[in-house]
Design a protein around this motif. Structure first.
Motif, PDB file in Angstrom:
ATOM      1  N   THR A   5       2.972   9.501  -1.166  1.00  0.00           N
ATOM      2  CA  THR A   5       2.195   8.267  -1.100  1.00  0.00           C
ATOM      3  C   THR A   5       3.085   7.154  -0.574  1.00  0.00           C
ATOM      4  O   THR A   5       4.109   6.833  -1.178  1.00  0.00           O
ATOM      5  N   LEU A   6       2.683   6.587   0.558  1.00  0.00           N
ATOM      6  CA  LEU A   6       3.408   5.479   1.162  1.00  0.00           C
ATOM      7  C   LEU A   6       2.592   4.211   0.991  1.00  0.00           C
ATOM      8  O   LEU A   6       1.388   4.198   1.248  1.00  0.00           O
ATOM      9  N   SER A   7       3.252   3.151   0.557  1.00  0.00           N
ATOM     10  CA  SER A   7       2.631   1.840   0.502  1.00  0.00           C
ATOM     11  C   SER A   7       3.246   1.045   1.646  1.00  0.00           C
ATOM     12  O   SER A   7       4.460   0.874   1.715  1.00  0.00           O
ATOM     13  N   LEU A  34      -6.269   7.451   3.390  1.00  0.00           N
ATOM     14  CA  LEU A  34      -5.808   6.209   4.003  1.00  0.00           C
ATOM     15  C   LEU A  34      -6.734   5.094   3.543  1.00  0.00           C
ATOM     16  O   LEU A  34      -7.941   5.148   3.776  1.00  0.00           O
ATOM     17  N   THR A  35      -6.162   4.125   2.867  1.00  0.00           N
ATOM     18  CA  THR A  35      -6.928   2.989   2.377  1.00  0.00           C
ATOM     19  C   THR A  35      -6.245   1.717   2.855  1.00  0.00           C
ATOM     20  O   THR A  35      -5.024   1.615   2.774  1.00  0.00           O
ATOM     21  N   VAL A  36      -7.020   0.787   3.363  1.00  0.00           N
ATOM     22  CA  VAL A  36      -6.468  -0.461   3.881  1.00  0.00           C
ATOM     23  C   VAL A  36      -7.256  -1.622   3.297  1.00  0.00           C
ATOM     24  O   VAL A  36      -8.479  -1.574   3.232  1.00  0.00           O
ATOM     25  N   GLY A  37      -6.546  -2.663   2.893  1.00  0.00           N
ATOM     26  CA  GLY A  37      -7.221  -3.857   2.405  1.00  0.00           C
ATOM     27  C   GLY A  37      -6.281  -5.042   2.411  1.00  0.00           C
ATOM     28  O   GLY A  37      -5.057  -4.881   2.519  1.00  0.00           O
ATOM     29  N   PRO A  38      -6.839  -6.239   2.310  1.00  0.00           N
ATOM     30  CA  PRO A  38      -6.009  -7.444   2.308  1.00  0.00           C
ATOM     31  C   PRO A  38      -5.169  -7.543   1.036  1.00  0.00           C
ATOM     32  O   PRO A  38      -5.484  -6.921   0.017  1.00  0.00           O
ATOM     33  N   THR A 149     -15.838   9.037  -1.493  1.00  0.00           N
ATOM     34  CA  THR A 149     -14.606   8.622  -2.168  1.00  0.00           C
ATOM     35  C   THR A 149     -13.986   7.448  -1.429  1.00  0.00           C
ATOM     36  O   THR A 149     -14.131   7.317  -0.214  1.00  0.00           O
ATOM     37  N   SER A 150     -13.283   6.615  -2.173  1.00  0.00           N
ATOM     38  CA  SER A 150     -12.664   5.431  -1.584  1.00  0.00           C
ATOM     39  C   SER A 150     -11.316   5.731  -0.963  1.00  0.00           C
ATOM     40  O   SER A 150     -10.842   4.988  -0.131  1.00  0.00           O
ATOM     41  N   GLY A 151     -10.659   6.783  -1.395  1.00  0.00           N
ATOM     42  CA  GLY A 151      -9.268   6.999  -1.020  1.00  0.00           C
ATOM     43  C   GLY A 151      -8.374   6.363  -2.076  1.00  0.00           C
ATOM     44  O   GLY A 151      -8.825   5.584  -2.916  1.00  0.00           O
ATOM     45  N   HIS A 152      -7.109   6.714  -2.030  1.00  0.00           N
ATOM     46  CA  HIS A 152      -6.159   6.235  -3.037  1.00  0.00           C
ATOM     47  C   HIS A 152      -5.793   4.775  -2.817  1.00  0.00           C
ATOM     48  O   HIS A 152      -5.644   4.340  -1.689  1.00  0.00           O
ATOM     49  N   VAL A 153      -5.629   4.071  -3.907  1.00  0.00           N
ATOM     50  CA  VAL A 153      -4.947   2.786  -3.917  1.00  0.00           C
ATOM     51  C   VAL A 153      -3.874   2.915  -4.980  1.00  0.00           C
ATOM     52  O   VAL A 153      -4.086   3.558  -6.012  1.00  0.00           O
TER      53      VAL A 153
END
Length: 173
Positions: A5-7, A34-38, A149-153
Motif C-alpha cells: 500500500t502506497l500513500s 486505486l483511490t484518489v481524493g482531496p 467497492t470504494s477501494g482502499h483508503v
C-alpha cells in the motif's frame, strides 16, 4: 506476489491520475486498488495505491519512477497495522421470508441498510478487507444482485503524517 500500500501526495491537477496509472501499466504491474481524493490542502490530492509486486526491488523501482513525476510530492509505503478501510455497497435479493436473516447479518457486521425494495436490500459496510469479504460471503447465499467497492483508503497510525500540518492552538478558558 505480495500487495503493498502506497500513500502518494500529488498536485491536484488534470492528468496526474493518468500519468501515475500509466507508469504502473508500462512496467507491467497490476494495481489492485486505486483511490484518489482531496486532502486538507485543496492543491494536494492523496492517492492510496495497492499494487502487486513479486519483489521488493520491483516496488523500489515503482517508487523511484513515481518520484520522477513532477506532480508527485511525497510517497510512503504504509506498514502493516496502518488504519486501512474500504466501503462496499451490496444489493442483496431477499423475500419477506429471508429479509430478517439478511438484516441480522447487517446488524452483526455493524453495517447499514441504505435502501429497501420489495425484493432487495442494499447494504453499506465499512471496514477491513477481511471484514468485507466475510459479510459478502454470508450474504452470497441470498443472491448478490450488485456489488460496488470504494477501494482502499489508508493512513499511518498515530501522529505520524505525510504533510507538515500545524496543530491548532488550544483555546485556554
Amino acid at each position: 506476489m505480495s500487495n503493498h500500500t502506497l500513500s502518494v501526495l500529488v498536485a491536484n491537477a488534470p492528468g496526474v491520475l493518468t500519468r501515475v496509472a500509466g507508469l504502473f501499466s508500462r512496467r507491467g504491474f497490476n494495481i489492485e486498488s486505486l483511490t484518489v481524493g482531496p486532502t486538507q490542502d485543496a492543491a494536494v490530492s492523496r492517492m492510496t495505491i495497492v499494487a502487486s509486486t513479486d519483489t521488493d526491488e520491483a516496488l523500489e523501482q515503482i517508487v523511484k519512477q513515481l518520484n520522477k513525476l513532477v506532480e508527485v510530492l511525497k510517497i510512503i509505503e504504509l506498514e502493516q497495522g496502518a488504519v486501512d478501510r474500504e466501503l462496499i455497497l451490496v444489493k442483496v435479493f431477499c423475500t419477506e421470508q429471508t429479509r430478517g436473516a439478511v438484516l441480522d447479518i447487517v446488524t452483526l457486521f455493524r453495517a447499514h441498510t441504505v435502501d429497501v425494495g420489495s425484493d432487495s436490500v442494499t447494504v453499506e459496510a465499512t471496514g477491513s478487507v477481511d471484514k468485507l469479504r466475510a459479510i459478502v460471503e454470508l450474504l452470497s447465499p441470498y443472491g448478490i444482485i450488485e456489488l460496488a467497492t470504494s477501494g482502499h483508503v489508508a493512513l499511518a497510525r498515530g501522529a505520524k503524517a505525510m504533510s507538515e500540518t500545524k496543530r491548532p492552538a488550544l483555546a485556554h478558558h
